[in-house]
Scaffold this active site. Structure first.
Site, mmCIF file in Angstrom:
data_model
loop_
_atom_site.group_PDB
_atom_site.id
_atom_site.type_symbol
_atom_site.label_atom_id
_atom_site.label_comp_id
_atom_site.label_asym_id
_atom_site.label_seq_id
_atom_site.Cartn_x
_atom_site.Cartn_y
_atom_site.Cartn_z
ATOM 1 N N LYS A 62 -6.349 -13.711 10.301
ATOM 2 C CA LYS A 62 -5.741 -12.738 11.215
ATOM 3 C C LYS A 62 -5.300 -13.304 12.581
ATOM 4 O O LYS A 62 -4.163 -13.684 12.721
ATOM 5 C CB LYS A 62 -6.672 -11.530 11.374
ATOM 6 C CG LYS A 62 -6.841 -10.765 10.049
ATOM 7 C CD LYS A 62 -6.385 -9.336 10.120
ATOM 8 C CE LYS A 62 -5.981 -8.789 8.775
ATOM 9 N NZ LYS A 62 -7.084 -8.545 7.834
ATOM 10 N N TYR A 107 -14.426 -4.836 3.152
ATOM 11 C CA TYR A 107 -13.091 -5.207 2.669
ATOM 12 C C TYR A 107 -12.942 -6.713 2.820
ATOM 13 O O TYR A 107 -13.152 -7.255 3.907
ATOM 14 C CB TYR A 107 -11.988 -4.492 3.464
ATOM 15 C CG TYR A 107 -10.611 -4.969 3.063
ATOM 16 C CD1 TYR A 107 -9.992 -4.483 1.911
ATOM 17 C CD2 TYR A 107 -9.944 -5.945 3.796
ATOM 18 C CE1 TYR A 107 -8.758 -4.962 1.513
ATOM 19 C CE2 TYR A 107 -8.711 -6.428 3.411
ATOM 20 C CZ TYR A 107 -8.118 -5.926 2.261
ATOM 21 O OH TYR A 107 -6.895 -6.408 1.869
ATOM 22 N N ASP A 111 -17.434 -12.990 6.761
ATOM 23 C CA ASP A 111 -15.980 -12.842 6.732
ATOM 24 C C ASP A 111 -15.558 -12.352 8.122
ATOM 25 O O ASP A 111 -15.647 -11.167 8.421
ATOM 26 C CB ASP A 111 -15.590 -11.849 5.634
ATOM 27 C CG ASP A 111 -14.086 -11.650 5.551
ATOM 28 O OD1 ASP A 111 -13.368 -12.156 6.440
ATOM 29 O OD2 ASP A 111 -13.632 -10.976 4.605
ATOM 30 N N TYR A 148 0.816 -1.221 0.000
ATOM 31 C CA TYR A 148 0.000 0.000 0.000
ATOM 32 C C TYR A 148 0.849 1.271 0.000
ATOM 33 O O TYR A 148 0.548 2.207 0.743
ATOM 34 C CB TYR A 148 -0.932 0.034 1.226
ATOM 35 C CG TYR A 148 -1.841 -1.170 1.370
ATOM 36 C CD1 TYR A 148 -2.708 -1.536 0.348
ATOM 37 C CD2 TYR A 148 -1.841 -1.936 2.530
ATOM 38 C CE1 TYR A 148 -3.548 -2.634 0.485
ATOM 39 C CE2 TYR A 148 -2.678 -3.033 2.676
ATOM 40 C CZ TYR A 148 -3.527 -3.371 1.640
ATOM 41 O OH TYR A 148 -4.357 -4.448 1.782
#
Ligand SMILES: *Cc1c(COP(=O)(O)O)cnc(C)c1O
Length: 419
Positions: free
Chosen positions: A269, A146, A240, A18
């Protein structure tokens, strides 16, 4: 301050995430981590407010995860999963099935969140094909969402706010509409489903918190509404929980707060407590059963090289041990109270639009952040690691953060936003 030789030699060869590489500020050189601290090569020590992109829920270098990783490393760091299974993966699978609500009981392992979502999408599409339902290949996702950076997942992220609008037209188009949160959006959602449900296989949403899209919260009732709508229209519901899973919002999984069971759930995660790359896509029995057939084409044709990596699975099992042995969810509740008290004083500060807290997520939303990189530099100067993005400053600390460390983080946020 002189940099180590590996830094000078290697930096010209690295492409950062990014980042506009032409103007990106020089990245910090991290040397070691411990608890909620990151030590830099130049000797500075930062209090960590991000927990390594929300993964390190037990803090860094937890001795139990390390001991389990070392034992697994000595025994069998990796073996292919094609035609073989092993204790770390099977133990983890039965534990996840026991922890997850309903009959979410079939675990497919991958190595990143984006790929776990891709597998969920592939499952949802092939679920229709295997049942002979043609023309139901689309996904319905929501603005502010996202779900990853790969080509297929980009198409279900927020199209404008997301980081992927450049690729519009390249990816297979999906439907992205407003979350049904009030009368207007609910009416629009119902109308959309009446018109398009016949071409859609599944709804996908991040439950309770849309994370990387801006730390946007919604009520549990929204999820119950989505579950009912999916049932009415014969759609699958994919949650998600890559960000929200494993305690971040205050319950082990966000769907438990809404009392709903999705048809497919994605996890990553915090799955290994921030130690190893691992992700899981977990399906309910009826989804799995649509793949049982005498027709070889009905099998799920997917199999990452490092699928169910034993070392990663051992770390995930160790992480689950810690959720059993240590009072993690109680710690999240304490963090939630502290974040509420300590971030509330930000509300009247100039440019602050909203302050919101859920579980171990504290958000200060600003009208705008002119220069996020410059703001990050100011946080580093105060010896904290906080990474503002778009128009928000957020804290997602380890659940084991010490109260005084949390106070340092919130104090610095107040100070930096005051000046
Ligand atoms: C981080 C994230 C992903 C993508 O995971 P990666 O491991 O970065 O590919 C997908 N969905 C959600 C909700 C996430 O927070």
């Amino acid at each position: 301050m002189t940099s180590p030789d590996w830094y000078e030699d290697g930096l010209p060869h690295i492409w950062l995430p990014y980042s506009q590489m032409k103007t990106a500020p020089a990245p910090l050189a991290a040397r070691a981590t411990e608890g909620s601290r990151i030590t830099l090569e130049d000797g500075r020590s930062l209090v960590d407010g991000v927990a390594a992109w929300w993964t390190a829920c037990h803090g860094y270098n937890h001795p139990h995860i390390r001991a389990c990783a070392e034992a697994q490393l000595a025994r069998m760091p990796h073996v292919m999963f094609g035609g073989m299974v092993h204790e770390p993966a099977l133990r983890l699978s039965s534990r996840l099935a026991a922890l997850l609500p309903g009959d979410l009981e079939r675990v497919f392992y991958t190595d990143s969140g984006s790929v776990a979502v891709e597998v969920a999408m592939k499952m949802a599409i092939q679920y229709r094909l295997n049942r002979g339902e043609t023309g139901r290949t689309k996904l319905l996702a929501f603005r502010g969402g996202y779900h990853g950076d790969t080509l297929a997942t980009m198409a279900i992220c927020d199209p404008e706010e997301g980081m992927h609008h450049l690729f519009a037209g390249v990816m297979p188009a999906q439907h992205v509409i407003d979350l049904p949160q009030d009368e207007a959006t609910t009416t629009a959602f119902e109308a959309f489903l009446n018109a398009h449900a016949h071409e859609i296989t599944a709804i996908i949403v991040e439950p309770l918190v849309q994370g990387a899209g801006g730390m946007l919260f919604h009520a549990p009732a929204v999820l119950r509404h989505l579950r009912h709508a999916a049932d009415r229209h014969g759609l699958l519901l994919i949650l998600d929980e890559i960000f929200t899973g494993f305690g971040r919002t205050g319950s082990m999984f966000a769907c438990q707060r809404a009392g709903i069971v999705p048809d497919i759930i994605t996890l990553s995660k915090a799955l290994t407590g921030g130690t190893m790359a691992l992700a899981a896509t977990v399906a309910r029995r009826h989804v799995y059963e649509a793949f049982l057939s005498d027709n070889p084409e009905h099998a799920l044709m997917h199999g990452p090289t490092f699928m169910a990596n034993p070392l990663a699975c051992a770390c995930a099992n160790a992480s689950l041990d810690l959720f059993e042995q240590e009072p993690r969810l109680e710690q999240v509740a304490v963090i939630e109270t502290a974040l509420r008290e300590q971030l509330e004083p930000c509300r009247p500060l100039p440019g602050v639009k909203d302050v919101r807290v859920m579980g171990a997520i504290g958000v200060v939303e600003l009208d705008r952040i002119a220069d996020p990189a410059a703001l990050r530099t100011r946080f580093i100067a105060e010896n904290v690691w906080i990474r503002p993005f778009r128009n928000i400053v957020y804290l997602t600390p380890a659940f084991t953060i010490k109260p005084e460390q949390l106070q340092v983080l919130t104090q610095v946020v107040r100070t930096v936003l005051t000046v």
